[in-house]
Motif scaffolding. Structure first.
Motif, PDB file in Angstrom:
ATOM      1  N   UNK A  58      90.586  20.182 -23.701  1.00  0.00           N
ATOM      2  CA  UNK A  58      91.113  19.412 -24.896  1.00  0.00           C
ATOM      3  C   UNK A  58      91.377  20.662 -25.787  1.00  0.00           C
ATOM      4  N   UNK A  59      90.361  21.695 -26.156  1.00  0.00           N
ATOM      5  CA  UNK A  59      90.424  22.800 -26.848  1.00  0.00           C
ATOM      6  C   UNK A  59      91.628  23.705 -26.660  1.00  0.00           C
ATOM      7  N   UNK A  60      92.097  23.851 -25.726  1.00  0.00           N
ATOM      8  CA  UNK A  60      93.021  24.586 -25.261  1.00  0.00           C
ATOM      9  C   UNK A  60      94.390  23.996 -25.808  1.00  0.00           C
ATOM     10  N   UNK A  61      94.494  22.599 -25.298  1.00  0.00           N
ATOM     11  CA  UNK A  61      95.499  21.875 -25.805  1.00  0.00           C
ATOM     12  C   UNK A  61      95.853  21.764 -27.304  1.00  0.00           C
ATOM     13  N   UNK A  62      94.641  21.654 -28.067  1.00  0.00           N
ATOM     14  CA  UNK A  62      94.644  21.807 -29.517  1.00  0.00           C
ATOM     15  C   UNK A  62      95.291  23.222 -30.213  1.00  0.00           C
ATOM     16  N   UNK A  63      94.940  24.215 -29.372  1.00  0.00           N
ATOM     17  CA  UNK A  63      95.441  25.593 -29.643  1.00  0.00           C
ATOM     18  C   UNK A  63      96.867  25.527 -28.992  1.00  0.00           C
ATOM     19  N   UNK A  64      97.391  24.944 -28.195  1.00  0.00           N
ATOM     20  CA  UNK A  64      98.518  25.031 -27.755  1.00  0.00           C
ATOM     21  C   UNK A  64      99.483  24.008 -27.323  1.00  0.00           C
ATOM     22  N   UNK A  65      99.652  23.292 -28.520  1.00  0.00           N
ATOM     23  CA  UNK A  65     100.284  21.999 -28.477  1.00  0.00           C
ATOM     24  C   UNK A  65     101.753  21.851 -27.575  1.00  0.00           C
ATOM     25  N   UNK A  66     101.699  21.034 -26.641  1.00  0.00           N
ATOM     26  CA  UNK A  66     102.758  20.771 -25.630  1.00  0.00           C
ATOM     27  C   UNK A  66     102.508  21.712 -24.624  1.00  0.00           C
ATOM     28  N   UNK A  67     101.813  22.696 -24.391  1.00  0.00           N
ATOM     29  CA  UNK A  67     101.937  23.551 -23.262  1.00  0.00           C
ATOM     30  C   UNK A  67     101.236  23.074 -21.969  1.00  0.00           C
ATOM     31  N   UNK A  68     100.151  22.254 -22.211  1.00  0.00           N
ATOM     32  CA  UNK A  68      99.346  21.651 -21.173  1.00  0.00           C
ATOM     33  C   UNK A  68     100.449  20.568 -20.625  1.00  0.00           C
ATOM     34  N   UNK A  69     100.590  20.775 -19.273  1.00  0.00           N
ATOM     35  CA  UNK A  69     101.360  19.990 -18.444  1.00  0.00           C
ATOM     36  C   UNK A  69     100.720  19.070 -17.653  1.00  0.00           C
ATOM     37  N   UNK A  70     100.865  17.791 -17.482  1.00  0.00           N
ATOM     38  CA  UNK A  70     100.275  16.795 -16.691  1.00  0.00           C
ATOM     39  C   UNK A  70     101.485  16.350 -15.773  1.00  0.00           C
ATOM     40  N   UNK A  71     100.836  16.269 -14.466  1.00  0.00           N
ATOM     41  CA  UNK A  71     101.576  15.534 -13.493  1.00  0.00           C
ATOM     42  C   UNK A  71     101.378  14.054 -13.440  1.00  0.00           C
ATOM     43  N   UNK A  72     102.124  13.187 -12.953  1.00  0.00           N
ATOM     44  CA  UNK A  72     101.629  11.754 -12.795  1.00  0.00           C
ATOM     45  C   UNK A  72     102.772  10.907 -12.122  1.00  0.00           C
ATOM     46  N   UNK A  73     102.415   9.767 -11.642  1.00  0.00           N
ATOM     47  CA  UNK A  73     103.114   8.915 -10.630  1.00  0.00           C
ATOM     48  C   UNK A  73     104.140   8.226 -11.239  1.00  0.00           C
ATOM     49  N   UNK A  74     105.155   8.750 -11.919  1.00  0.00           N
ATOM     50  CA  UNK A  74     106.331   7.925 -12.171  1.00  0.00           C
ATOM     51  C   UNK A  74     106.233   7.927 -13.678  1.00  0.00           C
ATOM     52  N   UNK A  75     107.362   7.361 -14.600  1.00  0.00           N
ATOM     53  CA  UNK A  75     107.319   7.160 -16.132  1.00  0.00           C
ATOM     54  C   UNK A  75     107.114   5.614 -16.048  1.00  0.00           C
ATOM     55  N   UNK A  76     106.206   5.384 -17.102  1.00  0.00           N
ATOM     56  CA  UNK A  76     105.763   4.280 -17.738  1.00  0.00           C
ATOM     57  C   UNK A  76     104.891   3.719 -16.589  1.00  0.00           C
ATOM     58  N   UNK A  77     104.230   4.332 -15.958  1.00  0.00           N
ATOM     59  CA  UNK A  77     103.085   3.950 -14.914  1.00  0.00           C
ATOM     60  C   UNK A  77     101.877   4.028 -15.586  1.00  0.00           C
TER      61      UNK A  77
END
Length: 318
Positions: free
Chosen positions: A141-160
Motif C-alpha cells: 500500500x505504501x509503495x502504491x501511494x508513492x507510485x500511482x498506477x505502477x503496481x500491476x495486479x493480474x487477475x482472472x478476467x475482466x469484471x470478474x
C-alpha cells in the motif's frame, strides 16, 4: 362403464407411480461437464474433485471438457444451443455472469443462464512472488501511494471477482493500481510467478497450490482461513473487504423442470459426501449449498450486491 373407469384409474396410478422411478434412473450414461476456463483453475480443480464422487455414486462417467475464452463468456453464450437432457452441464461463476452482461454485449444475458446449484466459493487473496520486495500488505500500500498506477495486479478476467476485488481494494486503501486480466486463474498466477506483474488478485485455492512459490499478503474472508492460519484478513488490517468467486452448475434453458431438479440433486449429493467436503476445505474452498429451489433468491441477492459495485466501477448496465 364403471369397470372401465376403475381400470383407467388403475392405469393412471401405475403411470404416476412410475414417474419417480424414471427420475431415479438419471444418469444412465456419461455426463459432459464443460468448464468455461483453462485447465488448472479453481473451476477445473473443483470439477476434478467432483468427478470421482459422481462416478462412485452413479456408476457413470463424468467427462470434463474445456471451452475457455472471454472470461467464460465464450462458453456461456453457447450453453443454450446445447442439448437440455441433463447430460451436458456447465460451470458458472459469480460475479462473472452478472457483471459481464452489465458491462457489454457478451453474447448472453444473466437471465439466459439456468443455474441449478452453487456449491462453493473461494475468498479473494493478494499474492506476490516469494522473493517480492513486499513482505506485508502495508508495504504494498505504501509503495502504491508513492507510485500511482505502477503496481500491476493480474487477475482472472475482466469484471470478474478478482477485478471487483482489485477495484474495491483501491477504493478502501486510497491507491491507484493497474489491473491486467487473464483468461483464468492459472495463467494469472503464472504471470505472478514469472514476474510479469508485481502482484495478483487471486484466491486462497490458487495460493495454496503454489505453496512456497508465492507469499499471501491478505485474504478477503470474515475469519482466517484454516489453510492459512498465519495470514491476516483484510478486516484485521483495517479494510472492510470480504468476498470472492462463487461457482456453480447450469444447464441449457431447454432442460425441463424435472431435468433441472435431477442435476441439482446430483450436485447436492456430491456436496454431501464427507470425503469431498474435506478435500474441498483442505484445498482452500468454502463449501456452500444453494440448490435449484433457492436459486432465484440467491441470484437476486448477488445481483443487488454487484449492481452497487458496478456503479463504483463506472459500468453502464445494459
Amino acid at each position: 362403464m364403471k369397470f372401465t373407469t376403475i381400470l383407467a384409474g388403475a392405469a393412471m396410478s401405475i403411470v404416476l407411480s412410475a414417474v419417480p422411478a424414471v427420475a431415479q434412473d438419471y444418469p444412465t450414461k456419461p455426463v459432459n461437464y464443460i468448464i468455461p476456463f483453462n485447465a488448472g483453475g479453481e473451476s477445473d480443480i473443483a470439477a476434478r474433485l467432483q468427478q470421482p464422487v459422481f462416478e462412485k455414486q452413479t456408476g457413470q462417467s463424468m467427462v470434463v471438457q474445456y471451452l475457455e475464452g472471454a472470461g467464460g463468456a465464450q462458453a456461456w453464450s453457447q450453453l443454450n444451443g446445447m442439448e437440455g437432457d441433463g447430460y451436458t452441464i456447465m460451470g458458472t461463476n459469480l460475479p462473472h455472469i452478472i457483471m459481464q452482461p452489465m458491462a457489454q454485449d457478451v453474447g448472453y444475458k444473466t437471465e439466459d443462464l439456468t443455474n441449478v446449484y452453487f456449491f462453493h466459493y473461494t475468498p479473494d487473496a493478494i499474492i506476490v512472488p516469494a522473493d517480492s520486495q513486499f513482505q506485508t500488505l502495508e508495504e504494498l500500500v505504501a509503495y502504491a501511494k508513492e507510485n500511482p498506477g505502477l503496481v500491476t495486479f493480474s487477475g482472472s478476467g475482466t469484471n470478474s471477482a478478482n477485478h471487483v476485488a482489485k477495484e474495491t481494494f483501491d477504493r478502501l486503501a486510497g491507491v491507484t493500481t493497474t489491473y491486467i486480466p487473464f483468461s483464468g486463474t492459472s495463467p494469472a498466477t503464472t504471470a505472478v510467478l514469472g514476474n510479469q506483474v508485481q502482484a495478483g488478485f487471486s484466491y486462497t485455492t490458487a495460493a495454496l497450490n503454489q505453496s512456497d512459490a508465492v507469499r499471501v499478503l491478505a485474504v478477503a474472508a470474515d475469519e482466517r482461513v484454516p489453510s492459512f492460519p498465519d495470514i491476516p484478513t483484510f478486516k484485521e488490517l483495517g479494510y472492510d473487504m470480504t468476498g470472492g468467486a462463487y461457482r456453480g452448475v447450469a444447464v441449457p434453458n431447454s432442460a425441463s423442470e424435472e431435468v433441472r431438479q435431477q442435476v441439482s440433486d446430483m450436485i447436492g449429493e456430491i456436496n454431501a459426501d464427507p470425503d469431498f467436503v474435506q478435500k474441498m476445505k483442505d484445498g482452500g474452498f468454502v463449501v456452500i449449498d444453494v440448490p435449484y429451489g433457492e436459486m432465484e433468491a440467491f441470484m437476486g441477492e448477488r445481483r443487488a450486491e454487484y449492481e452497487e459495485t458496478a456503479k463504483q466501477m463506472g459500468i453502464t448496465q445494459n
